[in-house]
Design an enzyme around this catalytic site. Sequence first.
Site, PDB file in Angstrom:
ATOM      1  N   HIS A 141     -29.083 -17.841   0.300  1.00 49.49           N
ATOM      2  CA  HIS A 141     -30.270 -17.226   0.935  1.00 49.49           C
ATOM      3  C   HIS A 141     -29.786 -16.475   2.169  1.00 49.49           C
ATOM      4  CE1 HIS A 141     -34.698 -17.504   2.311  1.00 49.49           C
ATOM      5  NE2 HIS A 141     -34.069 -16.721   3.177  1.00 49.49           N
ATOM      6  N   HIS A 192     -30.205 -12.741   4.648  1.00 51.56           N
ATOM      7  CA  HIS A 192     -30.809 -11.456   5.008  1.00 51.56           C
ATOM      8  C   HIS A 192     -29.715 -10.552   5.550  1.00 51.56           C
ATOM      9  CE1 HIS A 192     -34.950 -13.050   4.713  1.00 51.56           C
ATOM     10  NE2 HIS A 192     -34.377 -14.165   5.105  1.00 51.56           N
ATOM     11  N   LYS A 239     -38.211 -13.287  -5.552  1.00 47.22           N
ATOM     12  CA  LYS A 239     -38.593 -14.007  -4.341  1.00 47.22           C
ATOM     13  C   LYS A 239     -40.101 -13.975  -4.127  1.00 47.22           C
ATOM     14  CE  LYS A 239     -38.275 -15.997  -0.354  1.00 47.22           C
ATOM     15  NZ  LYS A 239     -37.293 -16.311   0.645  1.00 47.22           N
ATOM     16  N   HIS A 256     -40.637 -18.938  -0.668  1.00 46.86           N
ATOM     17  CA  HIS A 256     -40.874 -19.239   0.749  1.00 46.86           C
ATOM     18  C   HIS A 256     -42.067 -20.182   0.770  1.00 46.86           C
ATOM     19  CE1 HIS A 256     -40.770 -18.362   5.147  1.00 46.86           C
ATOM     20  NE2 HIS A 256     -41.941 -18.961   5.014  1.00 46.86           N
ATOM     21  N   HIS A 273     -35.058 -22.876   2.075  1.00 48.03           N
ATOM     22  CA  HIS A 273     -35.014 -23.374   3.461  1.00 48.03           C
ATOM     23  C   HIS A 273     -36.000 -24.511   3.721  1.00 48.03           C
ATOM     24  CE1 HIS A 273     -38.178 -20.382   3.564  1.00 48.03           C
ATOM     25  NE2 HIS A 273     -37.394 -19.361   3.823  1.00 48.03           N
TER      26      HIS A 273
HETATM   27  C1  NCD Z   1     -36.652 -14.231   7.897  1.00 47.99           C
HETATM   28  C2  NCD Z   1     -36.454 -12.757   8.310  1.00 47.99           C
HETATM   29  O1  NCD Z   1     -36.322 -12.505   9.502  1.00 47.99           O
HETATM   30  O2  NCD Z   1     -36.381 -11.911   7.425  1.00 47.99           O
HETATM   31  N1  NCD Z   1     -37.006 -14.990   9.052  1.00 47.99           N
HETATM   32  C3  NCD Z   1     -36.859 -16.318   9.210  1.00 47.99           C
HETATM   33  O3  NCD Z   1     -37.315 -16.828  10.246  1.00 47.99           O
HETATM   34  N2  NCD Z   1     -36.248 -17.075   8.336  1.00 47.99           N
HETATM   35  C4  NCD Z   1     -37.662 -14.319   6.827  1.00 47.99           C
HETATM   36  C5  NCD Z   1     -37.714 -15.668   6.158  1.00 47.99           C
HETATM   37  O4  NCD Z   1     -36.811 -16.044   5.415  1.00 47.99           O
HETATM   38  O5  NCD Z   1     -38.702 -16.388   6.376  1.00 47.99           O
HETATM   39 ZN    ZN Z   2     -35.057 -16.019   4.791  1.00 47.64          ZN
END
Ligand code: NCD
Ligand code: ZN
Length: 365
Positions: free
Chosen positions: A30, A32, A116, A153, A191
């Site tokens: 996972h 970003h 997702k 999520h 998460h």
């Molecule tokens: C993530 C993001 O910033 O894209 N933020 C986070 O707090 N984890 C989005 C997510 O996975 O919820």
């Molecule tokens: Zn995330």
Amino acid sequence: MKRLTLAGTAAQMTDISMQDLIIRRPDDWHLHLRDGDMLEAVLPYSSAHFSRAIIMPNLVPPVTDCASANAYRARIEKALPKGHDFTPLMTLYLTETTDADDVVAGFESGVIRAVKLYPAGATTNSQSGVRDMEKVYPVLERMAQAGVPLCVHGEVTDPDVDIFDREAVFIERVLEPTRRRFPTLRIVMEHITTQEGVAYVRDGAEGIGGTITTHHLIINRNAILVGGIRPHYYCLPIAKRESHRLALREAATSGNARFFLGTDSAPHLDPAKESACGCAGVFSSINTMACLAHVFEQEDALDQLEAFASLNGPGFYRLPVNENTMRLTRRETPVNLPDKIETKSGAVTVFDPMFPIYWDVDAKA
Ligand code: NCD
Ligand code: ZN
């Protein structure tokens, strides 16, 4: 030097003062990576340590079809430093108008590895997510048939539900009913942050996995709120009270194949975090493996780190484990890691675990 070799794995360990742990190279289930300047700045930290990562599709605009996923993959590959061997595993952002044929064709041809689900409004860039689950039932049905994993999520967005209860309520109101309706759908509860999340993944039906972030193994909600408000610990799902953190630690270090690493490393520029209405997200790709070694050492479970970071994820995603290895060495004195990294658009603060890090990572072991 005492060496422990675990049957069927690459994990080896020596003891006490200079510990040396060799594990199969980890993956991040996972992540970003963002786009543009941010992508360019953060990708090298992931590709230095991880062989593969499930890439989150919550760009602006989101990655909602396979053509955009392919284009995004090409931008990631272009931003990869020379010599880094890293495979982005692409995902699609589920909307109420997602085309099931596109999803299944993309999965079958290897363009995407998962879809997702963001409940609309649950987190960063989730406005295009799902408001009414029934609208995505036809897509979920096709995904269940074709074996496409759904990454979830897991938080409700109902304003009447307290933010600390949103994960537990999601399990009851959304996740379990969805699973019952599509019993063969493969689901990753992303998460997880609660005892309820741990129990659901651990004791639930077959085909359920759960990712756990590094930071949720290290901080509880006090880190965000005690002694001043600390926006760099604010992420979603929000860290919960200590008993939940302990349940996550127990799950991650248990060796249970249903739990695996998803860093949820989610970089935001510092001004976007240090604001009257700051963004959710913790940037941790750079020190995740060193922090995890610390956590697993504290739990006397270094022999389970490989399962959590390198074996259980490929097991769930039905992919081969990595053949190359990573060496983690425990130093006598703390190692130096930056507090911030620079991007062309500004600085990003690195996750501070609030303990000195003694573990050095050599990913070319
Ligand atoms: C993530 C993001 O910033 O894209 N933020 C986070 O707090 N984890 C989005 C997510 O996975 O919820
Ligand atoms: Zn995330």
